[in-house]
Design a protein around this motif. Structure first.
Motif, short mmCIF file in Angstrom:
data_model
loop_
_atom_site.label_atom_id
_atom_site.label_comp_id
_atom_site.label_asym_id
_atom_site.label_seq_id
_atom_site.Cartn_x
_atom_site.Cartn_y
_atom_site.Cartn_z
N ILE A 93 106.23 75.30 17.54
CA ILE A 93 106.52 74.55 18.77
C ILE A 93 105.28 74.42 19.65
N THR A 94 104.53 75.51 19.80
CA THR A 94 103.42 75.53 20.76
C THR A 94 102.09 75.05 20.18
N VAL A 95 101.84 75.33 18.91
CA VAL A 95 100.55 74.97 18.31
C VAL A 95 100.65 73.65 17.56
N LEU A 96 101.74 73.47 16.80
CA LEU A 96 101.94 72.24 16.04
C LEU A 96 102.81 71.28 16.85
N SER A 97 103.30 70.25 16.22
CA SER A 97 104.10 69.26 16.95
C SER A 97 105.56 69.64 17.08
N GLY A 106 107.97 77.42 9.65
CA GLY A 106 107.46 78.47 10.53
C GLY A 106 108.41 79.64 10.65
N SER A 107 109.70 79.37 10.83
CA SER A 107 110.66 80.47 10.98
C SER A 107 110.82 81.24 9.68
N ILE A 160 110.79 75.70 27.88
CA ILE A 160 112.23 75.47 27.96
C ILE A 160 112.82 75.22 26.58
N ALA A 161 112.13 74.41 25.77
CA ALA A 161 112.61 74.13 24.41
C ALA A 161 112.63 75.40 23.57
N ALA A 162 111.60 76.23 23.73
CA ALA A 162 111.51 77.47 22.94
C ALA A 162 112.61 78.45 23.32
N VAL A 163 112.85 78.60 24.62
CA VAL A 163 113.89 79.51 25.08
C VAL A 163 115.27 79.01 24.65
#
Length: 315
Positions: A93-97, A106-107, A160-163
């Motif tokens: 989410i933070t490094v890639l798109s 990733g998960s 917000i998206a990550a949480v």
């Protein structure tokens, strides 16, 4: 449990923004029903099936780790696999798109790497269930702190998206989201049930299992990979859903009155727990739907308190 599953599935298909009668649900499943039929088949049905299949997967993952560790506290969320999968998703989410494919990869990689670290650290001095759980709890705490740091450093929209993803939710799940995960889980289920006899022999203890012809080290590694695969696959789609894997095997064992942790009772119980939790999440604040992880945490937290109280009294 199968009857309860069927009842919950029917309730899930009936419940929505507009209530559908059972007769309309059956008509929709047979391909008729007009507009409401499309809603039931394309929106409600994948969510209901996701609750059943993902709940079964989490129940089986919990059964695997509790059998390996021979401890009711052994589950993917306790030993850090959920936190590791979240770390991988945060990276996407933070490094890639942050596309769905990147989230999935990733998960899964995050869960696998976390399991590898916990497993490797647990091998020192001989692998034991208590050692694996203690190391897993430590890794879980470290990853949770690291994940919080990543979220705090991220931009507001990304945070917000990550949480939101970390809460664990079946909201908006469609056929495109579950087609491949269902196939992956089907393969893992088949492989696991072919290993079930050896797994039950190993429940007697690794040393005794070896004398009966079980290749314990190889079996343990295969079981860990299956458990990680089940957990990471569910997490990739729905986010980390806590406590289902912890509670389902023990509840299933008590309901079935089996001497060990049975795979089928764990799977059925996990399916019932997750489906019931998702229905409760939809109904409590309707028309707003809560993330199912919120409800499962409440259920699992109460179960964990009961379990710890029981263990303390026994000690």
């Amino acid at each position: 449990m199968t009857v309860v599953m069927a009842g919950l599935a029917l309730l899930g298909l009936c419940h929505g923004a507009a209530w559908a009668s059972p007769a309309r649900v059956f008509a929709a499943l047979t391909g008729s029903g007009g507009g409401p039929g499309v809603v039931i088949r394309e929106w409600r049905l994948p969510r209901v099936l996701a609750g059943l299949v993902f709940g079964a997967a989490l129940g089986l993952a919990g059964a695997i780790f509790q059998s390996i560790t021979r401890n009711p506290l052994g589950s993917p969320d306790v030993i850090g696999l959920d936190a590791g999968a979240y770390t991988g998703a945060l990276f996407a989410i933070t490094v890639l798109s942050g596309t769905s494919t990147q989230l999935t990869i990733g998960s899964v990689l995050g869960g696998v790497l976390t399991a590898a670290v916990v497993y490797a650290l647990s091998l020192g001095g001989g692998l034991s269930g208590l050692r694996l759980i203690v190391i897993g709890i430590a890794i879980n705490a470290m990853l949770t702190a690291f994940n919080s740091w990543i979220v705090l450093r991220a931009e507001l929209e990304i945070a917000i998206a990550a949480v939101g993803w970390n809460a664990g939710s079946l909201n908006g799940v469609g056929w495109d989201d579950v087609a491949i995960p269902f196939g992956v889980l089907a393969v893992l289920f088949v492989v696991l049930f072919t290993r079930a006899p050896a797994m039950h022999q190993a429940a007697l203890g690794g040393a005794l299992a070896v004398t009966t012809g079980v290749r314990w080290d190889r079996l343990r590694l295969v079981l860990v990979l299956i458990g990680v695969g089940c957990t990471a696959t569910v997490t990739a789609v729905a986010g980390p859903i806590a406590f289902i894997a912890l509670a389902a095997p023990q509840i299933g064992r008590r309901l079935a009155r089996t001497p060990g942790i049975g795979l089928l009772p764990a799977a059925l119980t996990g399916a019932v727990l997750l489906t019931a939790a998702d229905l409760a999440a939809q109904m409590l604040l309707a028309p707003e739907a809560l993330p199912v992880g919120v409800i499962s945490t409440v259920i699992g937290g109460g179960y964990l308190i009961w379990l710890l109280t029981k263990e303390v009294r026994r000690a």
